[in-house]
Design a protein around this motif. Structure first.
Motif, PDB file in Angstrom:
ATOM      1  N   LEU A  19     -16.058  -2.663   3.481  1.00 43.63           N
ATOM      2  CA  LEU A  19     -16.095  -1.520   2.552  1.00 43.63           C
ATOM      3  C   LEU A  19     -17.150  -0.507   3.001  1.00 43.63           C
ATOM      4  O   LEU A  19     -16.892   0.702   3.008  1.00 43.63           O
ATOM      5  N   ALA A  20     -18.336  -1.021   3.413  1.00 42.63           N
ATOM      6  CA  ALA A  20     -19.404  -0.115   3.881  1.00 42.63           C
ATOM      7  C   ALA A  20     -18.892   0.725   5.050  1.00 42.63           C
ATOM      8  O   ALA A  20     -19.144   1.932   5.129  1.00 42.63           O
ATOM      9  N   LYS A  21     -18.116   0.091   5.929  1.00 48.38           N
ATOM     10  CA  LYS A  21     -17.552   0.792   7.086  1.00 48.38           C
ATOM     11  C   LYS A  21     -16.551   1.867   6.638  1.00 48.38           C
ATOM     12  O   LYS A  21     -16.535   2.987   7.149  1.00 48.38           O
ATOM     13  N   GLY A  22     -15.720   1.511   5.651  1.00 45.33           N
ATOM     14  CA  GLY A  22     -14.740   2.460   5.123  1.00 45.33           C
ATOM     15  C   GLY A  22     -15.404   3.660   4.459  1.00 45.33           C
ATOM     16  O   GLY A  22     -14.987   4.805   4.642  1.00 45.33           O
ATOM     17  N   LEU A  23     -16.474   3.393   3.717  1.00 47.38           N
ATOM     18  CA  LEU A  23     -17.183   4.487   3.035  1.00 47.38           C
ATOM     19  C   LEU A  23     -17.854   5.409   4.060  1.00 47.38           C
ATOM     20  O   LEU A  23     -17.846   6.638   3.910  1.00 47.38           O
ATOM     21  N   ALA A  24     -18.388   4.793   5.132  1.00 49.55           N
ATOM     22  CA  ALA A  24     -18.994   5.603   6.196  1.00 49.55           C
ATOM     23  C   ALA A  24     -17.912   6.433   6.890  1.00 49.55           C
ATOM     24  O   ALA A  24     -18.125   7.608   7.225  1.00 49.55           O
ATOM     25  N   GLY A  25     -16.747   5.839   7.092  1.00 47.38           N
ATOM     26  CA  GLY A  25     -15.624   6.553   7.721  1.00 47.38           C
ATOM     27  C   GLY A  25     -15.190   7.742   6.883  1.00 47.38           C
ATOM     28  O   GLY A  25     -14.930   8.831   7.410  1.00 47.38           O
ATOM     29  N   LEU A  26     -15.144   7.547   5.565  1.00 49.89           N
ATOM     30  CA  LEU A  26     -14.741   8.648   4.678  1.00 49.89           C
ATOM     31  C   LEU A  26     -15.794   9.761   4.699  1.00 49.89           C
ATOM     32  O   LEU A  26     -15.459  10.948   4.708  1.00 49.89           O
ATOM     33  N   ARG A  44      -6.771  15.980   6.072  1.00 53.01           N
ATOM     34  CA  ARG A  44      -7.952  15.126   6.210  1.00 53.01           C
ATOM     35  C   ARG A  44      -7.748  14.136   7.357  1.00 53.01           C
ATOM     36  O   ARG A  44      -6.798  13.356   7.348  1.00 53.01           O
ATOM     37  N   HIS A  45      -8.667  14.229   8.329  1.00 47.09           N
ATOM     38  CA  HIS A  45      -8.606  13.328   9.492  1.00 47.09           C
ATOM     39  C   HIS A  45      -9.415  12.071   9.194  1.00 47.09           C
ATOM     40  O   HIS A  45     -10.643  12.102   9.158  1.00 47.09           O
ATOM     41  N   ILE A  46      -8.687  10.966   8.941  1.00 47.10           N
ATOM     42  CA  ILE A  46      -9.353   9.699   8.606  1.00 47.10           C
ATOM     43  C   ILE A  46      -8.832   8.611   9.549  1.00 47.10           C
ATOM     44  O   ILE A  46      -7.785   8.012   9.295  1.00 47.10           O
ATOM     45  N   PRO A  47      -9.574   8.344  10.637  1.00 46.57           N
ATOM     46  CA  PRO A  47      -9.083   7.347  11.616  1.00 46.57           C
ATOM     47  C   PRO A  47      -8.777   5.985  11.003  1.00 46.57           C
ATOM     48  O   PRO A  47      -7.820   5.321  11.423  1.00 46.57           O
ATOM     49  N   HIS A  48      -9.543   5.543   9.987  1.00 47.25           N
ATOM     50  CA  HIS A  48      -9.318   4.179   9.465  1.00 47.25           C
ATOM     51  C   HIS A  48      -8.002   4.055   8.685  1.00 47.25           C
ATOM     52  O   HIS A  48      -7.656   2.955   8.250  1.00 47.25           O
ATOM     53  N   ARG A  49      -7.251   5.144   8.510  1.00 46.53           N
ATOM     54  CA  ARG A  49      -5.962   5.051   7.815  1.00 46.53           C
ATOM     55  C   ARG A  49      -4.816   4.740   8.758  1.00 46.53           C
ATOM     56  O   ARG A  49      -3.663   4.628   8.315  1.00 46.53           O
ATOM     57  N   VAL A  50      -5.096   4.605  10.052  1.00 44.08           N
ATOM     58  CA  VAL A  50      -3.969   4.457  10.985  1.00 44.08           C
ATOM     59  C   VAL A  50      -3.151   3.194  10.698  1.00 44.08           C
ATOM     60  O   VAL A  50      -1.924   3.200  10.822  1.00 44.08           O
ATOM     61  N   GLY A  51      -3.827   2.132  10.255  1.00 46.68           N
ATOM     62  CA  GLY A  51      -3.115   0.885   9.947  1.00 46.68           C
ATOM     63  C   GLY A  51      -2.126   1.071   8.801  1.00 46.68           C
ATOM     64  O   GLY A  51      -0.985   0.612   8.865  1.00 46.68           O
ATOM     65  N   SER A  52      -2.550   1.778   7.745  1.00 48.25           N
ATOM     66  CA  SER A  52      -1.664   1.998   6.599  1.00 48.25           C
ATOM     67  C   SER A  52      -0.532   2.948   6.959  1.00 48.25           C
ATOM     68  O   SER A  52       0.610   2.758   6.540  1.00 48.25           O
ATOM     69  N   THR A  53      -0.849   3.983   7.726  1.00 47.50           N
ATOM     70  CA  THR A  53       0.162   4.986   8.079  1.00 47.50           C
ATOM     71  C   THR A  53       1.286   4.375   8.901  1.00 47.50           C
ATOM     72  O   THR A  53       2.453   4.727   8.739  1.00 47.50           O
ATOM     73  N   THR A  54       0.931   3.437   9.782  1.00 47.60           N
ATOM     74  CA  THR A  54       1.942   2.888  10.694  1.00 47.60           C
ATOM     75  C   THR A  54       2.406   1.491  10.273  1.00 47.60           C
ATOM     76  O   THR A  54       3.181   0.869  10.989  1.00 47.60           O
ATOM     77  N   ALA A  55       1.926   0.996   9.128  1.00 49.38           N
ATOM     78  CA  ALA A  55       2.234  -0.383   8.721  1.00 49.38           C
ATOM     79  C   ALA A  55       3.744  -0.650   8.678  1.00 49.38           C
ATOM     80  O   ALA A  55       4.503   0.141   8.114  1.00 49.38           O
ATOM     81  N   ALA A  56       4.145  -1.757   9.278  1.00 49.67           N
ATOM     82  CA  ALA A  56       5.544  -2.175   9.178  1.00 49.67           C
ATOM     83  C   ALA A  56       5.738  -2.793   7.800  1.00 49.67           C
ATOM     84  O   ALA A  56       4.961  -3.655   7.382  1.00 49.67           O
ATOM     85  N   VAL A  57       6.730  -2.319   7.062  1.00 46.79           N
ATOM     86  CA  VAL A  57       6.925  -2.830   5.700  1.00 46.79           C
ATOM     87  C   VAL A  57       8.321  -3.427   5.522  1.00 46.79           C
ATOM     88  O   VAL A  57       8.818  -3.543   4.416  1.00 46.79           O
ATOM     89  N   ASP A  58       8.961  -3.768   6.651  1.00 41.46           N
ATOM     90  CA  ASP A  58      10.274  -4.408   6.545  1.00 41.46           C
ATOM     91  C   ASP A  58      10.095  -5.825   5.996  1.00 41.46           C
ATOM     92  O   ASP A  58       9.015  -6.412   6.083  1.00 41.46           O
ATOM     93  N   ARG A  59      11.166  -6.328   5.425  1.00 43.18           N
ATOM     94  CA  ARG A  59      11.110  -7.600   4.707  1.00 43.18           C
ATOM     95  C   ARG A  59      10.585  -8.744   5.584  1.00 43.18           C
ATOM     96  O   ARG A  59       9.756  -9.540   5.149  1.00 43.18           O
ATOM     97  N   GLU A  60      11.040  -8.765   6.836  1.00 39.76           N
ATOM     98  CA  GLU A  60      10.668  -9.873   7.730  1.00 39.76           C
ATOM     99  C   GLU A  60       9.156  -9.877   8.013  1.00 39.76           C
ATOM    100  O   GLU A  60       8.496 -10.911   7.917  1.00 39.76           O
TER     101      GLU A  60
END
Ligand SMILES: [Zn+2]
Length: 296
Positions: A19-26, A44-60
Motif C-alpha cells: 500500500l505504501a508503494k501504491g500511495l507513493a506511486g499515486l 493520469r499516468h499511473i504505471p502501477h495500474r498496468v496489471g489491472s488494465t491488462t488483466a485477463a478476466v476470462d473464465r478459465e
C-alpha cells in the motif's frame, strides 16, 4: 466512518509495504488535462495500474487464480473495516486519493442485482467519496467476487460538469450516460433497477447488461451515473496502439494511462472516440432514455 477510513489509511500505510508503494506511486502520478468540446478529461499516468488494465478476466484464467478479494488470500498486513456484509479495504493500486475496495465477505459473483441500496448506503456513509461498480465483463478485475470501489470525488470532472443538467442524459458528452438523482432511497433504487432492466431488454444481455456505475451523495441527494456499455475494450487496446481499458473512473473523466509512451501521445479526441466506442450506441441508448422518460 470517514474518520475510521482516515485512520485505516494511516495505519495500513505504515504496516503494509504494498500500500505504501501504491500511495507513493499515486503521489508521483503525472496528470494532464485536455478539453474536448465543453468537457474536460484528466489523463493520469499511473504505471502501477498496468496489471489491472491488462488483466485477463476470462473464465478459465479467473478459475485458476486464487481470488485476491477473499479474506483467506489477503496479505497478512491487510486489514479492513466492517460495513454490513462487506469489508472496506485500502486499494493498494490507487487511481484517486483514499481509493478503497469494498468486498463482500463471501466469494460470490459480481452482480448488481439487489446492490444499488448498498451503493447508496456507502455513498451516504462516505460523504466526500464516490462509490463505483464495474460490471463483471466491463472493468471488474475480480468478476467472481462481489465488490465496489470508492475514492475522494473532488477531482472527478463529471460531478461538476453534470451538476446543472436536469435531464437523464448528458448531451454531446461523448460517452452515453444515464444520470439518476433523488432523495428518496427506495424510489431511486427502483428507478435505477428499472433502467438496468431496460438495458438488459434492449441489449439482450443476461443476467445483467454491461454497466459501469458511479454514485455519490451530497446534501441529502444521491446522484447515480449509469454508463451502459457496448463493448469491454476499445479496438486500440487489441491492436496494441494504446494500453487503455476504461471502466467507471475513466468514464467519470479521470482517464488512466499506465504506459508513459501512451501518456505522451494520447489526445482528447482519441479519448472521446474511445468513450463513444465502448459505451452503448446512440440508437439503443435513446430508446432506453425514451422509455425511462415516459415513466413517472
Ligand atoms: Zn473471492
Amino acid at each position: 466512518m470517514i474518520d475510521r477510513v482516515e485512520e485505516l489509511f494511516r495505519r495500513q500505510a505504515r504496516a503494509w509495504p504494498q500500500l505504501a508503494k501504491g500511495l507513493a506511486g499515486l503521489a508521483q502520478a503525472r496528470t494532464r488535462t485536455v478539453r474536448v468540446d465543453w468537457f474536460e478529461v484528466f489523463i493520469r499516468h499511473i504505471p502501477h495500474r498496468v496489471g489491472s488494465t491488462t488483466a485477463a478476466v476470462d473464465r478459465e484464467t479467473i478459475a485458476k487464480r486464487p481470488c485476491f478479494l477473499c479474506a483467506g488470500n489477503l496479505p497478512p498486513e491487510e486489514e479492513g473495516l466492517e460495513f454490513g456484509d462487506f469489508t472496506i479495504y485500502c486499494n493498494p493500486f490507487p487511481i484517486v486519493d483514499r481509493h478503497l475496495t469494498i468486498a463482500h465477505r463471501e466469494h460470490r459473483m459480481q452482480r448488481i442485482a439487489n446492490q444499488i441500496g448498498t451503493m447508496l448506503d456507502l455513498a451516504a456513509t462516505l460523504p466526500a467519496c464516490f462509490i463505483i461498480y464495474n460490471g463483471p465483463q466491463c472493468g471488474a478485475s475480480a468478476p467472481d467476487h462481489l465488490h465496489f470501489q470508492a475514492g475522494l470525488r473532488q477531482l472527478l470532472p463529471i460531478v461538476k460538469e453534470t451538476s446543472g443538467l436536469t435531464g437523464i442524459a448528458a448531451p454531446n458528452y461523448a460517452r452515453n450516460v444515464l444520470i439518476l438523482r433523488g432523495r428518496d432511497r427506495s424510489a431511486l433504487i427502483d428507478r435505477t433497477e428499472r433502467a438496468i432492466g431496460l438495458l438488459a431488454e434492449t441489449t439482450g444481455e443476461q443476467p445483467e447488461p454491461m454497466v459501469n456505475i458511479a454514485a455519490y451523495e451530497e446534501a441529502g441527494e444521491w446522484t447515480i451515473f449509469l454508463f451502459p456499455r457496448g463493448k469491454h475494450r476499445p479496438e486500440v487496446f487489441h491492436t496494441g496502439e494504446l494500453t487503455v481499458s476504461p471502466a467507471a473512473i475513466d468514464l467519470c473523466g479521470i482517464f488512466v494511462v499506465p504506459l508513459a509512451r501512451d501518456f505522451e501521445v494520447i489526445t482528447g479526441d482519441a479519448i472521446a472516440a474511445i468513450f463513444r466506442e465502448v459505451t452503448l450506441d446512440n440508437d439503443r441508448f435513446r430508446e432506453v432514455v425514451a422509455k425511462l422518460e415516459r415513466e413517472p
